[in-house]
Design an enzyme around this catalytic site. Structure first.
Site, PDB file in Angstrom:
ATOM      1  N   LYS A 207       0.882  -1.151   0.000  1.00 19.78           N
ATOM      2  CA  LYS A 207       0.000   0.000   0.000  1.00 19.78           C
ATOM      3  C   LYS A 207       0.924   1.206   0.000  1.00 19.78           C
ATOM      4  O   LYS A 207       1.587   1.507   0.995  1.00 19.78           O
ATOM      5  CB  LYS A 207      -0.910   0.023   1.226  1.00 19.78           C
ATOM      6  CG  LYS A 207      -1.862   1.215   1.196  1.00 19.78           C
ATOM      7  CD  LYS A 207      -2.494   1.494   2.540  1.00 19.78           C
ATOM      8  CE  LYS A 207      -3.270   2.815   2.450  1.00 19.78           C
ATOM      9  NZ  LYS A 207      -3.706   3.295   3.779  1.00 19.78           N
TER      10      LYS A 207
ATOM     11  N   ASN B  71      -8.858   2.204   9.471  1.00 21.75           N
ATOM     12  CA  ASN B  71      -8.130   1.846  10.681  1.00 21.75           C
ATOM     13  C   ASN B  71      -8.705   2.580  11.890  1.00 21.75           C
ATOM     14  O   ASN B  71      -9.288   2.002  12.796  1.00 21.75           O
ATOM     15  CB  ASN B  71      -6.647   2.141  10.510  1.00 21.75           C
ATOM     16  CG  ASN B  71      -5.804   1.666  11.679  1.00 21.75           C
ATOM     17  OD1 ASN B  71      -4.587   1.723  11.633  1.00 21.75           O
ATOM     18  ND2 ASN B  71      -6.394   1.186  12.759  1.00 21.75           N
ATOM     19  N   THR B  72      -8.578   3.920  11.884  1.00 18.05           N
ATOM     20  CA  THR B  72      -8.981   4.713  13.046  1.00 18.05           C
ATOM     21  C   THR B  72     -10.441   4.521  13.415  1.00 18.05           C
ATOM     22  O   THR B  72     -10.792   4.484  14.597  1.00 18.05           O
ATOM     23  CB  THR B  72      -8.704   6.204  12.787  1.00 18.05           C
ATOM     24  OG1 THR B  72      -7.335   6.366  12.415  1.00 18.05           O
ATOM     25  CG2 THR B  72      -8.969   7.036  14.017  1.00 18.05           C
TER      26      THR B  72
ATOM     27  N   ALA C 167      -9.411   6.107   3.981  1.00 21.65           N
ATOM     28  CA  ALA C 167      -9.198   7.283   4.844  1.00 21.65           C
ATOM     29  C   ALA C 167     -10.458   8.133   4.994  1.00 21.65           C
ATOM     30  O   ALA C 167     -11.127   8.460   4.017  1.00 21.65           O
ATOM     31  CB  ALA C 167      -8.060   8.156   4.351  1.00 21.65           C
ATOM     32  N   GLY C 168     -10.759   8.478   6.247  1.00 22.89           N
ATOM     33  CA  GLY C 168     -11.835   9.409   6.538  1.00 22.89           C
ATOM     34  C   GLY C 168     -13.150   8.798   6.957  1.00 22.89           C
ATOM     35  O   GLY C 168     -14.060   9.505   7.379  1.00 22.89           O
TER      36      GLY C 168
ATOM     37  N   GLY D  25      -7.961   9.741   9.352  1.00 16.71           N
ATOM     38  CA  GLY D  25      -8.331   9.788  10.754  1.00 16.71           C
ATOM     39  C   GLY D  25      -9.355  10.843  11.129  1.00 16.71           C
ATOM     40  O   GLY D  25      -9.674  11.006  12.308  1.00 16.71           O
TER      41      GLY D  25
END
Length: 279
Positions: A100, A209-210, A187-188, A161
């Site tokens: 990635k 992830n977050t 992301a986001g 995040g």
């Protein structure tokens, strides 16, 4: 209900949810959340692994490598050369020939440096990597990355995040039209509805992830994300009804008896047997 697998380069994945391994309160919690997510592809930051001390406990010890594919990432890299070296380090350590690819252009927003990203993609493809670049939601850049040999493109929904969800769905739609390789929204994402929206737009998968690791209950959130991705994909494949400016009746108007019922009720007809009465 069986859904078609997600194919990225040599990978055949039966989950369209890809998850990260950072920010968890503990490694056992990370393992439990990943299991709840059903993800078959998990990202690992090469620069956060102590590859010089392979005998020390690491997050790799908590992943079921028989079921989970590792996706090393180049998080923390700010130049193409940094990213290329990091990818090579991960492959030499036996992690994977997948990468990635992240090349960050600004430490505050963590937005990608697409010029450096494109350069690194070209080099790594030539060196035999399966490159999965994290990029902005620009369809022009997505097409360039595809032409450079990227196995997929991974446009951001919002800054890393931030949990803001998809800020620009139009760009995601345009990007989906611009490329033929898989599109993984990355992301986001903040909650399950964000993941579902991404899939309903036609994205091939979602990476996060977050949103999971930072939730009050990561394991429950991981399961919610799994279900949301599955539901969003099913809705996309089913084909939603078109949006209209005005109402549309749920029942067809043909065959409805209206005048006769009113007339019968008014003149003491059949309605009286159900407790009706004439005025």
């Amino acid at each position: 209900m069986t859904q078609r697998p997600l194919i990225i380069g040599p990978l055949t994945l039966f989950s369209r949810l890809i998850v990260g391994t950072g920010k968890y309160a503990s490694l056992p919690l990370m393992r439990e959340a990943i299991e709840a997510s059903g993800a078959a592809l998990v990202t690992v930051a090469v620069r956060r692994l102590n590859l010089a001390q392979p005998r020390e406990e690491s997050l790799l010890d908590h992943l079921d490598r028989s079921r989970i594919n590792l996706l090393p990432n180049t998080a923390g890299c700010y130049t193409a050369q940094e990213a290329i070296r990091t990818a090579a380090l991960g492959r030499e350590a036996g992690l994977s020939h997948l990468v990635k690819l992240e090349v960050i252009g600004d430490p505050k927003t963590l937005l990608p440096d697409t010029e450096q990203l494109l350069e690194a993609t070209r080099v790594l493809v030539k060196e035999g990597f399966v490159v999965m670049p994290y990029t902005n939601d620009d369809p022009v850049m997505a097409k360039k990355l595809q032409d450079a040999g990227a196995a997929c493109v991974m446009p951001l929904a919002a800054p890393i995040g931030s949990g803001q969800g998809i800020l620009n769905p139009l760009n995601i739609r345009l990007l989906l039209d611009a490329v033929s390789v898989p599109v993984i929204v990355d992301a986001g994402v903040g909650t399950a509805s964000d993941a579902s929206v991404a899939m309903e737009l036609g994205a091939d998968g979602v990476l996060m992830n977050t949103a999971i690791a930072g939730a009050q209950d990561p394991v429950k959130m991981a399961r919610a994300m799994r279900l949301a991705v599955e539901a969003g994909r099913l809705a996309y494949e089913a084909g939603r009804i078109p949006k209209k400016a005005y109402a549309g009746a749920s029942s067809p108007s043909e065959g409805l008896v209206t005048t006769s019922i009113v007339s019968a009720t008014t003149h003491g007809g059949p309605a009286t047997q159900y407790g009706g009465h004439s005025p």
